[in-house]
Design a protein around this motif. Structure first.
Motif, PDB file in Angstrom:
ATOM      1  N   VAL A 155     -16.188 -15.146   2.882  1.00 28.20           N
ATOM      2  CA  VAL A 155     -17.125 -15.046   1.762  1.00 28.20           C
ATOM      3  C   VAL A 155     -17.036 -13.634   1.198  1.00 28.20           C
ATOM      4  CG1 VAL A 155     -19.524 -15.229   1.034  1.00 28.20           C
ATOM      5  CG2 VAL A 155     -18.660 -16.738   2.830  1.00 28.20           C
ATOM      6  N   PHE A 156     -16.854 -13.551  -0.132  1.00 31.98           N
ATOM      7  CA  PHE A 156     -16.661 -12.251  -0.773  1.00 31.98           C
ATOM      8  C   PHE A 156     -17.288 -12.295  -2.159  1.00 31.98           C
ATOM      9  CE2 PHE A 156     -14.142  -9.461  -3.561  1.00 31.98           C
ATOM     10  CZ  PHE A 156     -14.282  -8.249  -2.894  1.00 31.98           C
ATOM     11  N   ASN A 157     -18.100 -11.279  -2.494  1.00 30.78           N
ATOM     12  CA  ASN A 157     -18.740 -11.270  -3.799  1.00 30.78           C
ATOM     13  C   ASN A 157     -18.979  -9.836  -4.262  1.00 30.78           C
ATOM     14  OD1 ASN A 157     -20.402 -11.725  -6.105  1.00 30.78           O
ATOM     15  ND2 ASN A 157     -21.145 -13.632  -5.207  1.00 30.78           N
ATOM     16  N   VAL A 158     -18.418  -9.500  -5.426  1.00 33.62           N
ATOM     17  CA  VAL A 158     -18.645  -8.186  -6.035  1.00 33.62           C
ATOM     18  C   VAL A 158     -19.148  -8.338  -7.470  1.00 33.62           C
ATOM     19  CG1 VAL A 158     -16.978  -6.950  -4.604  1.00 33.62           C
ATOM     20  CG2 VAL A 158     -16.213  -8.069  -6.727  1.00 33.62           C
ATOM     21  N   ALA A 159     -19.732  -9.486  -7.787  1.00 36.99           N
ATOM     22  CA  ALA A 159     -20.147  -9.778  -9.156  1.00 36.99           C
ATOM     23  C   ALA A 159     -21.194  -8.788  -9.660  1.00 36.99           C
ATOM     24  CB  ALA A 159     -20.702 -11.204  -9.238  1.00 36.99           C
ATOM     25  N   TYR A 160     -21.165  -8.566 -10.978  1.00 34.71           N
ATOM     26  CA  TYR A 160     -22.170  -7.770 -11.680  1.00 34.71           C
ATOM     27  C   TYR A 160     -22.272  -6.352 -11.126  1.00 34.71           C
ATOM     28  CZ  TYR A 160     -23.169 -12.187 -13.829  1.00 34.71           C
ATOM     29  OH  TYR A 160     -23.022 -13.372 -14.510  1.00 34.71           O
ATOM     30  N   ASN A 161     -21.122  -5.687 -11.195  1.00 32.44           N
ATOM     31  CA  ASN A 161     -21.033  -4.259 -10.959  1.00 32.44           C
ATOM     32  C   ASN A 161     -20.329  -3.645 -12.167  1.00 32.44           C
ATOM     33  OD1 ASN A 161     -21.993  -3.304  -8.109  1.00 32.44           O
ATOM     34  ND2 ASN A 161     -21.019  -5.285  -7.738  1.00 32.44           N
ATOM     35  N   HIS A 162     -19.644  -2.533 -11.966  1.00 35.98           N
ATOM     36  CA  HIS A 162     -18.901  -1.883 -13.055  1.00 35.98           C
ATOM     37  C   HIS A 162     -17.442  -1.699 -12.643  1.00 35.98           C
ATOM     38  CE1 HIS A 162     -22.769  -1.223 -14.901  1.00 35.98           C
ATOM     39  NE2 HIS A 162     -23.189  -0.536 -13.849  1.00 35.98           N
ATOM     40  N   LEU A 163     -16.887  -2.704 -12.007  1.00 33.62           N
ATOM     41  CA  LEU A 163     -15.527  -2.617 -11.487  1.00 33.62           C
ATOM     42  C   LEU A 163     -14.498  -2.853 -12.583  1.00 33.62           C
ATOM     43  CD1 LEU A 163     -16.210  -4.627  -8.216  1.00 33.62           C
ATOM     44  CD2 LEU A 163     -15.833  -2.163  -8.386  1.00 33.62           C
ATOM     45  N   SER A 164     -13.285  -2.344 -12.354  1.00 37.02           N
ATOM     46  CA  SER A 164     -12.231  -2.489 -13.340  1.00 37.02           C
ATOM     47  C   SER A 164     -10.884  -2.614 -12.631  1.00 37.02           C
ATOM     48  CB  SER A 164     -12.207  -1.279 -14.290  1.00 37.02           C
ATOM     49  OG  SER A 164     -12.006  -0.078 -13.561  1.00 37.02           O
ATOM     50  N   GLY A 165      -9.867  -2.969 -13.423  1.00 30.34           N
ATOM     51  CA  GLY A 165      -8.511  -3.075 -12.882  1.00 30.34           C
ATOM     52  C   GLY A 165      -8.215  -4.464 -12.344  1.00 30.34           C
ATOM     53  N   PRO A 166      -6.999  -4.647 -11.859  1.00 32.01           N
ATOM     54  CA  PRO A 166      -6.581  -5.964 -11.351  1.00 32.01           C
ATOM     55  C   PRO A 166      -7.220  -6.302 -10.011  1.00 32.01           C
ATOM     56  CG  PRO A 166      -4.837  -4.348 -11.020  1.00 32.01           C
ATOM     57  CD  PRO A 166      -5.889  -3.661 -11.830  1.00 32.01           C
ATOM     58  N   ILE A 167      -7.494  -7.576  -9.832  1.00 31.80           N
ATOM     59  CA  ILE A 167      -8.009  -8.080  -8.560  1.00 31.80           C
ATOM     60  C   ILE A 167      -6.843  -8.196  -7.581  1.00 31.80           C
ATOM     61  CG2 ILE A 167      -9.096 -10.064  -7.428  1.00 31.80           C
ATOM     62  CD1 ILE A 167     -10.492 -10.624 -10.126  1.00 31.80           C
ATOM     63  N   PRO A 168      -6.966  -7.672  -6.363  1.00 27.98           N
ATOM     64  CA  PRO A 168      -5.864  -7.775  -5.393  1.00 27.98           C
ATOM     65  C   PRO A 168      -5.456  -9.220  -5.138  1.00 27.98           C
ATOM     66  CG  PRO A 168      -7.507  -6.205  -4.628  1.00 27.98           C
ATOM     67  CD  PRO A 168      -8.095  -6.885  -5.832  1.00 27.98           C
ATOM     68  N   LEU A 169      -4.178  -9.431  -4.948  1.00 29.85           N
ATOM     69  CA  LEU A 169      -3.656 -10.772  -4.726  1.00 29.85           C
ATOM     70  C   LEU A 169      -4.315 -11.451  -3.532  1.00 29.85           C
ATOM     71  CD1 LEU A 169       0.160 -10.211  -5.341  1.00 29.85           C
ATOM     72  CD2 LEU A 169      -1.458 -11.413  -6.825  1.00 29.85           C
ATOM     73  N   SER A 170      -4.680 -10.667  -2.530  1.00 29.40           N
ATOM     74  CA  SER A 170      -5.262 -11.244  -1.320  1.00 29.40           C
ATOM     75  C   SER A 170      -6.634 -11.855  -1.569  1.00 29.40           C
ATOM     76  CB  SER A 170      -5.377 -10.167  -0.235  1.00 29.40           C
ATOM     77  OG  SER A 170      -6.175  -9.083  -0.684  1.00 29.40           O
ATOM     78  N   LEU A 171      -7.253 -11.551  -2.728  1.00 23.74           N
ATOM     79  CA  LEU A 171      -8.591 -12.058  -3.028  1.00 23.74           C
ATOM     80  C   LEU A 171      -8.586 -13.099  -4.137  1.00 23.74           C
ATOM     81  CD1 LEU A 171     -10.502  -8.639  -3.007  1.00 23.74           C
ATOM     82  CD2 LEU A 171     -10.280 -10.271  -1.124  1.00 23.74           C
ATOM     83  N   MET A 172      -7.426 -13.488  -4.611  1.00 29.55           N
ATOM     84  CA  MET A 172      -7.336 -14.367  -5.769  1.00 29.55           C
ATOM     85  C   MET A 172      -7.851 -15.779  -5.492  1.00 29.55           C
ATOM     86  SD  MET A 172      -3.208 -15.106  -5.881  1.00 29.55           S
ATOM     87  CE  MET A 172      -3.385 -16.187  -7.302  1.00 29.55           C
ATOM     88  N   ASN A 173      -7.980 -16.145  -4.215  1.00 26.61           N
ATOM     89  CA  ASN A 173      -8.447 -17.492  -3.883  1.00 26.61           C
ATOM     90  C   ASN A 173      -9.974 -17.617  -3.903  1.00 26.61           C
ATOM     91  OD1 ASN A 173      -5.855 -18.578  -3.548  1.00 26.61           O
ATOM     92  ND2 ASN A 173      -5.752 -17.832  -1.431  1.00 26.61           N
ATOM     93  N   PHE A 174     -10.677 -16.503  -4.044  1.00 22.64           N
ATOM     94  CA  PHE A 174     -12.128 -16.579  -4.136  1.00 22.64           C
ATOM     95  C   PHE A 174     -12.529 -17.025  -5.543  1.00 22.64           C
ATOM     96  CE2 PHE A 174     -11.620 -13.690  -0.520  1.00 22.64           C
ATOM     97  CZ  PHE A 174     -12.489 -14.283   0.381  1.00 22.64           C
ATOM     98  N   ALA A 175     -13.712 -17.618  -5.659  1.00 24.71           N
ATOM     99  CA  ALA A 175     -14.153 -18.201  -6.920  1.00 24.71           C
ATOM    100  C   ALA A 175     -14.321 -17.134  -8.004  1.00 24.71           C
ATOM    101  CB  ALA A 175     -15.478 -18.937  -6.713  1.00 24.71           C
ATOM    102  N   GLU A 176     -14.178 -17.576  -9.236  1.00 24.47           N
ATOM    103  CA  GLU A 176     -14.359 -16.684 -10.381  1.00 24.47           C
ATOM    104  C   GLU A 176     -15.738 -16.043 -10.364  1.00 24.47           C
ATOM    105  OE1 GLU A 176     -14.359 -17.000 -15.294  1.00 24.47           O
ATOM    106  OE2 GLU A 176     -13.492 -18.601 -14.053  1.00 24.47           O
ATOM    107  N   SER A 177     -16.739 -16.778  -9.890  1.00 24.81           N
ATOM    108  CA  SER A 177     -18.107 -16.254  -9.832  1.00 24.81           C
ATOM    109  C   SER A 177     -18.233 -15.044  -8.913  1.00 24.81           C
ATOM    110  CB  SER A 177     -19.067 -17.355  -9.379  1.00 24.81           C
ATOM    111  OG  SER A 177     -18.705 -17.859  -8.104  1.00 24.81           O
ATOM    112  N   SER A 178     -17.295 -14.873  -7.998  1.00 27.76           N
ATOM    113  CA  SER A 178     -17.322 -13.729  -7.086  1.00 27.76           C
ATOM    114  C   SER A 178     -17.013 -12.415  -7.801  1.00 27.76           C
ATOM    115  CB  SER A 178     -16.322 -13.921  -5.949  1.00 27.76           C
ATOM    116  OG  SER A 178     -16.671 -15.035  -5.152  1.00 27.76           O
ATOM    117  N   PHE A 179     -16.457 -12.514  -9.023  1.00 25.96           N
ATOM    118  CA  PHE A 179     -16.040 -11.323  -9.768  1.00 25.96           C
ATOM    119  C   PHE A 179     -16.723 -11.216 -11.131  1.00 25.96           C
ATOM    120  CE2 PHE A 179     -12.587 -12.875  -7.092  1.00 25.96           C
ATOM    121  CZ  PHE A 179     -12.306 -11.758  -6.312  1.00 25.96           C
ATOM    122  N   ALA A 180     -17.594 -12.176 -11.458  1.00 22.73           N
ATOM    123  CA  ALA A 180     -18.216 -12.228 -12.782  1.00 22.73           C
ATOM    124  C   ALA A 180     -19.034 -10.967 -13.062  1.00 22.73           C
ATOM    125  CB  ALA A 180     -19.118 -13.457 -12.879  1.00 22.73           C
ATOM    126  N   GLY A 181     -19.188 -10.658 -14.358  1.00 23.39           N
ATOM    127  CA  GLY A 181     -20.032  -9.542 -14.739  1.00 23.39           C
ATOM    128  C   GLY A 181     -19.389  -8.180 -14.605  1.00 23.39           C
TER     129      GLY A 181
END
Length: 246
Positions: A155-181
């Motif tokens: 389980v991994f979630n970093v949604a609704y922060n101020h992050l930028s740049g590409p998402i690491p390949l190792s995390l690409m299988n997590f849901a889009e909602s984990s990175f939203a915002g």
């Protein structure tokens, strides 16, 4: 000092290092009567390995209105596997040496606070980590590529922060909602970084093209009207109208 004394010391320092406006820890974490094994297991938010041992298993301090920076003293809870500080008012950076302080963590929940700064690369050294919640904070920078070493992460979630740049390949299988915002994040499961830039350019091109077409069409319509209906073009000079003959 025995290991169970270290856990007591851990909680004492935690209590002293945070602001507790509702007095929840102050009224529950009473150390004066701590003469029998397992007395800290009755504290609010404290789960022990065994009810007769002063040995912290999980510390659940979510939604208690706590304030301040990341609690100090946690390195003394050496056997702790879960830390929940969610839905409080903590701020400041996440410690860069969090893996040294809490090497046995399987679950870390810092969501719904105001933690800032970058995600510590050191979290990648929490090799037993199954769950990581960092959503709804003020975290910036990139998602560390070193997280590829977190093989147990479910389980991994970093949604609704101020992050930028590409998402690491190792995390690409997590849901889009984990990175939203995070407007600056891109690549799977979000839009590809290059595609996002291309779409932005294409949108600008379309706006420019539509503006040019609109201007040209307006010129043609105006010319036709002026040619066939010259009497419509009436101007004023010192409030005396006159007709421009074409």
């Amino acid at each position: 000092m025995f290991w169970f004394d270290l856990d007591v010391q851990c909680l004492k320092i935690v209590q002293q290092s945070v602001t507790d406006p509702y007095g929840i820890l102050k009224n529950s974490w009473i150390f004066d009567n701590g003469s029998h094994p397992g007395f800290i297991c009755k504290f609010t938010g404290v789960e022990c390995w065994h009810p007769d041992e002063n040995r912290v298993l999980i510390l659940r301090l979510g939604n208690l209105g706590l304030q301040g920076q990341f609690p100090r003293g946690l390195q003394n809870c050496a056997s702790m596997t879960g830390l929940d500080l969610s839905t409080n008012n903590f701020s400041g950076p996440i410690p860069s040496d969090i893996a040294r302080q809490l090497p046995s963590l399987t679950s870390l929940d810092l969501s719904y606070n105001s933690f800032s700064g970058e995600i510590p690369v050191g979290i990648a050294n929490l090799i037993y980590l199954n769950t990581l919640y960092l959503q709804y904070n003020q975290i910036n920078g990139h998602v560390p590529g070193e997280f590829s070493t977190l093989y147990r992460l479910q389980v991994f979630n970093v949604a609704y922060n101020h992050l930028s740049g590409p998402i690491p390949l190792s995390l690409m299988n997590f849901a889009e909602s984990s990175f939203a915002g995070n407007q600056g994040l891109c690549d799977a499961p979000l839009t590809e970084c290059g595609r996002r830039r291309s779409k932005r350019r294409l949108r600008l091109y379309r706006i420019n093209d539509e503006s040019s077409i609109g201007a040209a069409a307006g010129f043609v319509v105006g010319f036709v009207v002026a040619f066939y209906f010259p009497h419509l073009f009436v101007f004023s000079q010192k409030l005396h109208p006159y007709v421009v003959r074409i």
